[in-house]
Design a protein around this motif. Sequence first.
Motif, mmCIF file in Angstrom:
data_model
loop_
_atom_site.group_PDB
_atom_site.id
_atom_site.type_symbol
_atom_site.label_atom_id
_atom_site.label_comp_id
_atom_site.label_asym_id
_atom_site.label_seq_id
_atom_site.Cartn_x
_atom_site.Cartn_y
_atom_site.Cartn_z
ATOM 1 N N VAL A 37 0.856 -1.181 0.000
ATOM 2 C CA VAL A 37 0.000 0.000 0.000
ATOM 3 C C VAL A 37 0.897 1.237 0.000
ATOM 4 C CG1 VAL A 37 -1.988 -1.097 1.108
ATOM 5 C CG2 VAL A 37 -0.231 -0.057 2.524
ATOM 6 N N SER A 38 0.406 2.305 -0.618
ATOM 7 C CA SER A 38 1.218 3.511 -0.735
ATOM 8 C C SER A 38 1.165 4.387 0.509
ATOM 9 C CB SER A 38 0.788 4.316 -1.959
ATOM 10 O OG SER A 38 -0.579 4.652 -1.846
ATOM 11 N N ASP A 39 0.158 4.202 1.339
ATOM 12 C CA ASP A 39 0.004 5.012 2.545
ATOM 13 C C ASP A 39 0.431 4.195 3.771
ATOM 14 O OD1 ASP A 39 -0.676 6.757 4.525
ATOM 15 O OD2 ASP A 39 -2.815 6.821 4.056
ATOM 16 N N ALA A 40 1.433 4.687 4.466
ATOM 17 C CA ALA A 40 1.962 3.967 5.631
ATOM 18 C C ALA A 40 0.911 3.791 6.718
ATOM 19 C CB ALA A 40 3.179 4.702 6.192
ATOM 20 N N GLU A 41 -0.042 4.720 6.792
ATOM 21 C CA GLU A 41 -1.069 4.638 7.837
ATOM 22 C C GLU A 41 -2.059 3.507 7.588
ATOM 23 O OE1 GLU A 41 -2.520 8.012 9.604
ATOM 24 O OE2 GLU A 41 -0.613 9.067 9.487
ATOM 25 N N GLU A 42 -2.166 3.045 6.345
ATOM 26 C CA GLU A 42 -3.081 1.941 6.005
ATOM 27 C C GLU A 42 -2.430 0.575 6.219
ATOM 28 O OE1 GLU A 42 -4.513 2.327 2.038
ATOM 29 O OE2 GLU A 42 -5.237 4.359 2.348
ATOM 30 N N ALA A 43 -1.126 0.557 6.393
ATOM 31 C CA ALA A 43 -0.386 -0.704 6.447
ATOM 32 C C ALA A 43 -0.197 -1.199 7.869
ATOM 33 C CB ALA A 43 0.975 -0.526 5.790
ATOM 34 N N GLN A 44 -0.189 -2.510 8.011
ATOM 35 C CA GLN A 44 0.109 -3.130 9.296
ATOM 36 C C GLN A 44 1.609 -3.368 9.457
ATOM 37 O OE1 GLN A 44 -1.223 -3.657 12.004
ATOM 38 N NE2 GLN A 44 -3.408 -3.561 11.704
ATOM 39 N N GLN A 45 2.317 -3.385 8.347
ATOM 40 C CA GLN A 45 3.760 -3.604 8.384
ATOM 41 C C GLN A 45 4.425 -2.486 7.585
ATOM 42 O OE1 GLN A 45 4.868 -7.763 7.379
ATOM 43 N NE2 GLN A 45 2.687 -7.970 6.950
ATOM 44 N N ILE A 46 5.607 -2.080 8.025
ATOM 45 C CA ILE A 46 6.365 -1.062 7.303
ATOM 46 C C ILE A 46 7.787 -1.577 7.126
ATOM 47 C CG2 ILE A 46 7.286 1.289 7.370
ATOM 48 C CD1 ILE A 46 4.786 2.083 8.943
ATOM 49 N N LEU A 47 8.301 -1.421 5.927
ATOM 50 C CA LEU A 47 9.669 -1.822 5.615
ATOM 51 C C LEU A 47 10.404 -0.587 5.103
ATOM 52 C CD1 LEU A 47 11.648 -4.261 5.288
ATOM 53 C CD2 LEU A 47 10.959 -4.288 2.898
ATOM 54 N N VAL A 48 11.491 -0.224 5.767
ATOM 55 C CA VAL A 48 12.291 0.925 5.350
ATOM 56 C C VAL A 48 13.668 0.420 4.946
ATOM 57 C CG1 VAL A 48 13.284 3.146 6.037
ATOM 58 C CG2 VAL A 48 11.043 2.460 6.914
ATOM 59 N N ILE A 49 14.000 0.623 3.678
ATOM 60 C CA ILE A 49 15.314 0.217 3.171
ATOM 61 C C ILE A 49 16.303 1.300 3.574
ATOM 62 C CG2 ILE A 49 16.665 -0.328 1.122
ATOM 63 C CD1 ILE A 49 13.865 -1.066 -0.165
ATOM 64 N N GLN A 50 17.335 0.909 4.331
ATOM 65 C CA GLN A 50 18.276 1.879 4.880
ATOM 66 C C GLN A 50 19.553 2.008 4.070
ATOM 67 O OE1 GLN A 50 18.495 0.184 8.871
ATOM 68 N NE2 GLN A 50 17.512 2.070 9.592
ATOM 69 N N SER A 51 20.045 0.906 3.527
ATOM 70 C CA SER A 51 21.290 0.994 2.757
ATOM 71 C C SER A 51 21.314 -0.063 1.656
ATOM 72 C CB SER A 51 22.516 0.832 3.664
ATOM 73 O OG SER A 51 22.573 -0.471 4.196
ATOM 74 N N ILE A 52 21.937 0.330 0.555
ATOM 75 C CA ILE A 52 22.155 -0.575 -0.578
ATOM 76 C C ILE A 52 23.626 -0.431 -0.942
ATOM 77 C CG2 ILE A 52 21.534 -1.169 -2.950
ATOM 78 C CD1 ILE A 52 18.877 0.376 -2.470
ATOM 79 N N ASP A 53 24.406 -1.457 -0.649
ATOM 80 C CA ASP A 53 25.845 -1.411 -0.877
ATOM 81 C C ASP A 53 26.252 -2.424 -1.930
ATOM 82 O OD1 ASP A 53 26.288 0.525 1.168
ATOM 83 O OD2 ASP A 53 26.122 -1.064 2.667
ATOM 84 N N LEU A 54 27.051 -1.963 -2.877
ATOM 85 C CA LEU A 54 27.612 -2.824 -3.912
ATOM 86 C C LEU A 54 29.121 -2.828 -3.750
ATOM 87 C CD1 LEU A 54 25.515 -1.473 -6.901
ATOM 88 C CD2 LEU A 54 25.291 -3.717 -5.861
ATOM 89 N N THR A 55 29.724 -4.002 -3.907
ATOM 90 C CA THR A 55 31.175 -4.103 -3.825
ATOM 91 C C THR A 55 31.701 -4.983 -4.948
ATOM 92 O OG1 THR A 55 31.020 -6.002 -2.321
ATOM 93 C CG2 THR A 55 31.257 -3.836 -1.311
ATOM 94 N N SER A 56 32.922 -4.705 -5.346
ATOM 95 C CA SER A 56 33.646 -5.573 -6.279
ATOM 96 C C SER A 56 35.124 -5.255 -6.142
ATOM 97 C CB SER A 56 33.184 -5.378 -7.728
ATOM 98 O OG SER A 56 33.688 -4.174 -8.248
ATOM 99 N N LYS A 57 35.932 -6.171 -6.603
ATOM 100 C CA LYS A 57 37.372 -5.966 -6.512
ATOM 101 C C LYS A 57 37.905 -5.241 -7.735
ATOM 102 C CE LYS A 57 37.867 -9.993 -3.617
ATOM 103 N NZ LYS A 57 38.072 -11.425 -3.617
ATOM 104 N N GLY A 58 37.199 -5.389 -8.858
ATOM 105 C CA GLY A 58 37.658 -4.746 -10.089
ATOM 106 C C GLY A 58 36.574 -4.770 -11.147
ATOM 107 N N SER A 59 36.870 -4.197 -12.307
ATOM 108 C CA SER A 59 35.887 -4.048 -13.380
ATOM 109 C C SER A 59 35.307 -5.365 -13.870
ATOM 110 C CB SER A 59 36.516 -3.328 -14.572
ATOM 111 O OG SER A 59 36.991 -2.082 -14.175
ATOM 112 N N ASP A 60 36.127 -6.409 -13.917
ATOM 113 C CA ASP A 60 35.679 -7.683 -14.476
ATOM 114 C C ASP A 60 35.223 -8.680 -13.415
ATOM 115 O OD1 ASP A 60 36.250 -6.742 -17.004
ATOM 116 O OD2 ASP A 60 38.320 -7.448 -16.926
ATOM 117 N N ASP A 61 35.279 -8.297 -12.154
ATOM 118 C CA ASP A 61 34.860 -9.201 -11.078
ATOM 119 C C ASP A 61 33.358 -9.086 -10.851
ATOM 120 O OD1 ASP A 61 37.440 -10.077 -10.610
ATOM 121 O OD2 ASP A 61 37.850 -8.470 -9.172
ATOM 122 N N TRP A 62 32.770 -10.178 -10.379
ATOM 123 C CA TRP A 62 31.340 -10.163 -10.055
ATOM 124 C C TRP A 62 31.100 -9.250 -8.865
ATOM 125 C CZ3 TRP A 62 29.352 -12.002 -14.136
ATOM 126 C CH2 TRP A 62 29.759 -13.193 -14.717
#
Length: 193
Positions: A113-138
């Motif tokens: 639901v788009s309105d937090a007041e209508e929801a019984q659960q709330i999920l807040v994404i706090q951080s999104i971190d990406l890491t790699s060792k180099g350009s060709d590494d996964w």
Amino acid sequence: MRLLAKKMHLGRGLLKLGLLFNLLVFLSGCSLFGYKNSQNTIHIENTATIKYTGKGAGASFALMGAMGPVGAAIGVAIDEGISKDIRKNIENSGFDLVAHLCEQYQKQAIDCVSDAEEAQQILVIQSIDLTSKGSDDWMQLKVKAIHTDSSAIETQLVYQSGETKVTLEQAKEKADSVRNLFAGINLQKINSK
């Protein structure tokens, strides 16, 4: 007396029929107007900015040895530039992490639901971190979030991928790599030690 008994019996039958009719109207009205069990609703907010750590962090040590603190700042700036490229690619691809997570929750019969007041659960994404060792590494992905249930109990959640099968160069340039980067995301409760 018999006539009175017949009228009372007929009256009870009509009363039962009337109650059944009212119940039927009520239930059909709930389904028509989209009544949802509030236990099965969630509101998701993404307050995080994608942050990349890799090439610049590695270069920081070498640059710091040669240039001092200025070298470390250059390394941080390299990673921030890469983060901006990845964010721009995600924006251009039209990928929406909140919509992607909503798809995951809908598979579990939980509606976003788009309105937090209508929801019984709330999920807040706090951080999104990406890491790699180099350009060709996964690349590796780590997402942290806070889940709050209807009792106002907060739970820390985390998702940490293994290797994503997306390289740094793909994440910066290829729009179709973005969905692959976040494919299979599944936030789990952090084990407290």
